[in-house]
Design a protein around this motif. Structure first.
Motif, mmCIF file in Angstrom:
data_model
loop_
_atom_site.group_PDB
_atom_site.id
_atom_site.type_symbol
_atom_site.label_atom_id
_atom_site.label_comp_id
_atom_site.label_asym_id
_atom_site.label_seq_id
_atom_site.Cartn_x
_atom_site.Cartn_y
_atom_site.Cartn_z
ATOM 1 N N VAL A 262 0.849 -1.191 0.000
ATOM 2 C CA VAL A 262 0.000 0.000 0.000
ATOM 3 C C VAL A 262 0.892 1.250 0.000
ATOM 4 N N LYS A 263 0.546 2.205 -0.846
ATOM 5 C CA LYS A 263 1.295 3.462 -0.917
ATOM 6 C C LYS A 263 0.664 4.466 0.050
ATOM 7 N N ILE A 264 1.396 4.815 1.101
ATOM 8 C CA ILE A 264 0.894 5.757 2.099
ATOM 9 C C ILE A 264 1.353 7.154 1.700
ATOM 10 N N VAL A 265 0.403 8.012 1.371
ATOM 11 C CA VAL A 265 0.740 9.320 0.808
ATOM 12 C C VAL A 265 0.695 10.451 1.834
ATOM 13 N N ALA A 266 0.070 10.228 2.988
ATOM 14 C CA ALA A 266 -0.047 11.306 3.978
ATOM 15 C C ALA A 266 -0.110 10.759 5.390
ATOM 16 N N VAL A 267 0.495 11.509 6.307
ATOM 17 C CA VAL A 267 0.446 11.216 7.739
ATOM 18 C C VAL A 267 0.317 12.558 8.466
ATOM 19 N N THR A 268 -0.601 12.647 9.422
ATOM 20 C CA THR A 268 -0.711 13.866 10.220
ATOM 21 C C THR A 268 -0.572 13.537 11.701
ATOM 22 N N ASP A 269 -0.166 14.551 12.473
ATOM 23 C CA ASP A 269 -0.099 14.424 13.921
ATOM 24 C C ASP A 269 -0.426 15.778 14.545
ATOM 25 N N ALA A 270 -0.111 15.959 15.805
ATOM 26 C CA ALA A 270 -0.509 17.171 16.525
ATOM 27 C C ALA A 270 0.101 18.430 15.937
ATOM 28 N N ARG A 271 1.280 18.304 15.337
ATOM 29 C CA ARG A 271 1.991 19.482 14.851
ATOM 30 C C ARG A 271 1.712 19.801 13.381
ATOM 31 N N TYR B 159 2.995 14.989 3.278
ATOM 32 C CA TYR B 159 2.314 14.461 2.090
ATOM 33 C C TYR B 159 3.324 14.237 0.981
ATOM 34 N N ASN B 160 3.202 13.100 0.334
ATOM 35 C CA ASN B 160 4.003 12.798 -0.850
ATOM 36 C C ASN B 160 3.140 11.968 -1.788
ATOM 37 N N GLU B 161 2.789 12.557 -2.914
ATOM 38 C CA GLU B 161 1.893 11.881 -3.862
ATOM 39 C C GLU B 161 2.459 10.561 -4.348
ATOM 40 N N GLU B 162 3.766 10.452 -4.380
ATOM 41 C CA GLU B 162 4.412 9.220 -4.840
ATOM 42 C C GLU B 162 4.561 8.184 -3.733
ATOM 43 N N GLY B 163 4.181 8.555 -2.521
ATOM 44 C CA GLY B 163 4.278 7.639 -1.388
ATOM 45 C C GLY B 163 5.400 8.025 -0.446
ATOM 46 N N ILE B 164 5.078 8.099 0.842
ATOM 47 C CA ILE B 164 6.078 8.412 1.865
ATOM 48 C C ILE B 164 6.979 7.198 2.078
ATOM 49 N N ASP C 57 13.026 6.918 18.253
ATOM 50 C CA ASP C 57 13.470 7.195 19.622
ATOM 51 C C ASP C 57 12.501 8.094 20.379
ATOM 52 N N GLY C 58 11.385 8.484 19.730
ATOM 53 C CA GLY C 58 10.360 9.256 20.407
ATOM 54 C C GLY C 58 10.629 10.739 20.497
ATOM 55 N N SER C 59 11.760 11.205 19.981
ATOM 56 C CA SER C 59 12.100 12.623 20.104
ATOM 57 C C SER C 59 11.617 13.450 18.919
ATOM 58 N N ASN C 60 11.200 12.800 17.831
ATOM 59 C CA ASN C 60 10.740 13.499 16.630
ATOM 60 C C ASN C 60 9.274 13.210 16.353
ATOM 61 N N TYR C 61 8.582 14.188 15.806
ATOM 62 C CA TYR C 61 7.225 13.992 15.313
ATOM 63 C C TYR C 61 7.282 13.611 13.841
ATOM 64 N N ALA C 62 6.291 12.833 13.413
ATOM 65 C CA ALA C 62 6.234 12.455 11.996
ATOM 66 C C ALA C 62 6.155 13.679 11.102
ATOM 67 N N SER C 63 5.469 14.722 11.569
ATOM 68 C CA SER C 63 5.294 15.927 10.759
ATOM 69 C C SER C 63 6.587 16.706 10.567
ATOM 70 N N ASP C 64 7.644 16.359 11.317
ATOM 71 C CA ASP C 64 8.941 17.013 11.140
ATOM 72 C C ASP C 64 9.778 16.347 10.050
ATOM 73 N N PHE C 65 9.308 15.246 9.502
ATOM 74 C CA PHE C 65 10.037 14.496 8.477
ATOM 75 C C PHE C 65 10.199 15.373 7.235
ATOM 76 N N SER C 66 11.425 15.556 6.788
ATOM 77 C CA SER C 66 11.708 16.552 5.746
ATOM 78 C C SER C 66 11.468 16.046 4.326
ATOM 79 N N ASP C 67 11.437 14.740 4.144
ATOM 80 C CA ASP C 67 11.341 14.200 2.787
ATOM 81 C C ASP C 67 9.884 14.110 2.321
ATOM 82 N N ALA C 68 9.123 15.206 2.472
ATOM 83 C CA ALA C 68 7.721 15.247 2.073
ATOM 84 C C ALA C 68 7.227 16.689 2.183
ATOM 85 N N GLU C 69 6.098 16.983 1.563
ATOM 86 C CA GLU C 69 5.486 18.299 1.660
ATOM 87 C C GLU C 69 4.654 18.384 2.940
#
Length: 444
Positions: A250-259, A263-268, A279-291
């Protein structure tokens, strides 16, 4: 640090909620299901209230020497099938009606997947982000001391939930054992494997979600390897769901969290994202390889599968109208309001209701309790096989009820759960034959 370990679960739980009382919602759904099954109102009156709700005062000496007094709850819905079972959440928005509703949902979950437990739930009104590690440990131990009179492996078995973890469960079981004077591993589940936890427990809820999505895809003749998905929430449940969906192609194109969201149309790149937050110190929304993407826009994406994996009241009349997904898989508890549900039904969306979709956690908690009782532990492969068996059993029962009654999957799930409980009530003499005859003159 403990605070960092809580970040992702806090991200799930902090997404904006709406003003809908979950206890009122669950009572309404039980009422409708009892009527649809042609049962007497006495069944509704037995099921609508927890058999016991405890509120406790939790005075804690903080690191600076001051004392703060927190409030905790434990709700036990019904123990007709066995000891009650359910998680403990630490969150500033915990309230007694939420805890009561969650305990009712747990009773229905265990009934649907044929587990000999009733429903329980606990919570403490606290923001763990504001506590040091020592303060969090003191609060955890104090909570268990205060609810000790009503818990135990044959009475009520706690587990992790929002903002609690295997580490917290380890503190809690240690406190309980010290009070009792001997080791009682079966009094709590979701604990570290080294002290009696089960292999596969951490991944169980997400794995169960994916089992139900796979079965729903079969019903709709969908090829998962050519499907897309979006997730709301990337704590333990959301991240594990993403992991297993990715493994199915399955191609997952978007993930959201509190922050925010990504989004990546080609799949995250899910493996990279999992590594980023591990390690629990980063939020998914801080991931740089996506819009960047907002939560509202995520709901409206043209994906095949939408997975609310955060908290209650997210799919509402404001958000449901934008949903384009064929499947909504409720990995969270109570994510859809009645208004949102009606809109999804009108749109023909296949909803996998929460009391079926996320039952994998309590299923493997049951396996952990069984292993503790036997003092014999299974390999992870065996745990996962047994989990799949229970989840498929539940899905098939609900789908069969849906087709028989020509109703929504949610209504079917409630009817399957209630039917199971009614059989136990009859066997114990709680209700009689006359109680099975429809009479709804005063079902309030």
């Amino acid at each position: 640090m403990a605070k960092e370990k809580q970040n992702q679960d806090k991200a799930e739980s902090d997404i904006t909620t709406h003003d809908h009382n979950p206890y009122d919602i669950v009572k309404g759904l039980i009422q409708e299901s009892v009527k649809a099954l042609g049962l007497d109102e006495n069944v509704y009156h037995v099921l609508k209230k927890p058999m016991r709700v405890l509120e406790v005062s939790l005075p804690i000496r903080m690191d600076d020497g001051t004392i703060q007094n927190f409030t905790g709850f434990r709700s036990q819905h019904i123990d007709i099938l066995g000891p009650t079972k359910g998680g403990i959440r630490f969150h500033p928005n915990v309230n007694v009606d939420e805890v009561k509703a969650l305990s009712v949902w747990m009773s229905l979950k265990t009934a649907i997947v044929d587990i000999p437990f009733g429903g329980g739930k606990g919570g403490v009104i606290v923001d763990p982000e504001n506590l040091s590690v020592s303060e969090l440990e003191t609060l955890s131990r104090t909570y268990i001391r205060k609810i000790t009179p009503i818990i135990g492996p044959q009475k009520d078995i706690p587990a992790p939930d929002v903002n609690t973890s295997p580490e917290v469960m380890g503190w809690m079981i240690d406190e309980f054992d010290q009070l009792r004077g001997y080791n009682i591993p079966g009094m709590i589940t979701g604990k570290p494997v080294i002290i009696g936890g089960s292999l596969g427990r951490l991944e169980a809820t997400g794995r169960g979600v994916v089992f139900t999505i796979r079965e729903a895809a079969k019903v709709l003749d969908m090829d998962l390897s050519k499907s897309t998905a979006a997730l709301q929430g990337f704590g333990n449940v959301g991240s594990m769901t993403a992991k297993f969906l990715h493994e199915l192609g399955v191609k997952i194109v978007a993930v959201t969290d509190a922050r925010g969201g990504i989004y990546n149309e080609e799949g995250i790149d899910i493996p990279a994202l999992l590594d980023f937050v591990k390690d629990g110190s980063n939020y998914a929304s801080d991931f740089s390889d996506a819009e960047s993407i907002t939560n509202d826009k995520m709901f409206g994406l043209p994906v095949d599968i939408l997975i609310p994996a955060a908290i209650e009241n997210q799919v509402t009349k404001e958000t449901a109208g934008n949903i384009q997904a064929k499947i909504v898989a409720e990995a969270a508890n109570g994510p859809t309001t009645p208004d949102g549900d009606k809109i999804l039904e009108e749109k023909g969306v296949f909803v996998i209701p929460d009391i079926l979709c996320n039952a994998g956690g309590v299923t493997v908690s049951y396996f952990e309790w069984v292993q503790n009782t036997m003092n014999y532990y299974w390999k992870e492969k065996e745990v996962n096989e047994k989990l799949e068996e229970h989840m498929l059993f539940g899905f098939e029962k609900v789908l069969e009820m849906k087709n028989d009654k020509k109703c929504r999957m949610r209504d079917a799930a409630y009817m399957v759960g209630i039917n199971h409980l009614v059989k136990a009530m009859e066997a114990r003499g709680w209700i009689r034959g006359s109680d099975m005859e429809s009479n709804h003159n005063d079902m309030k």
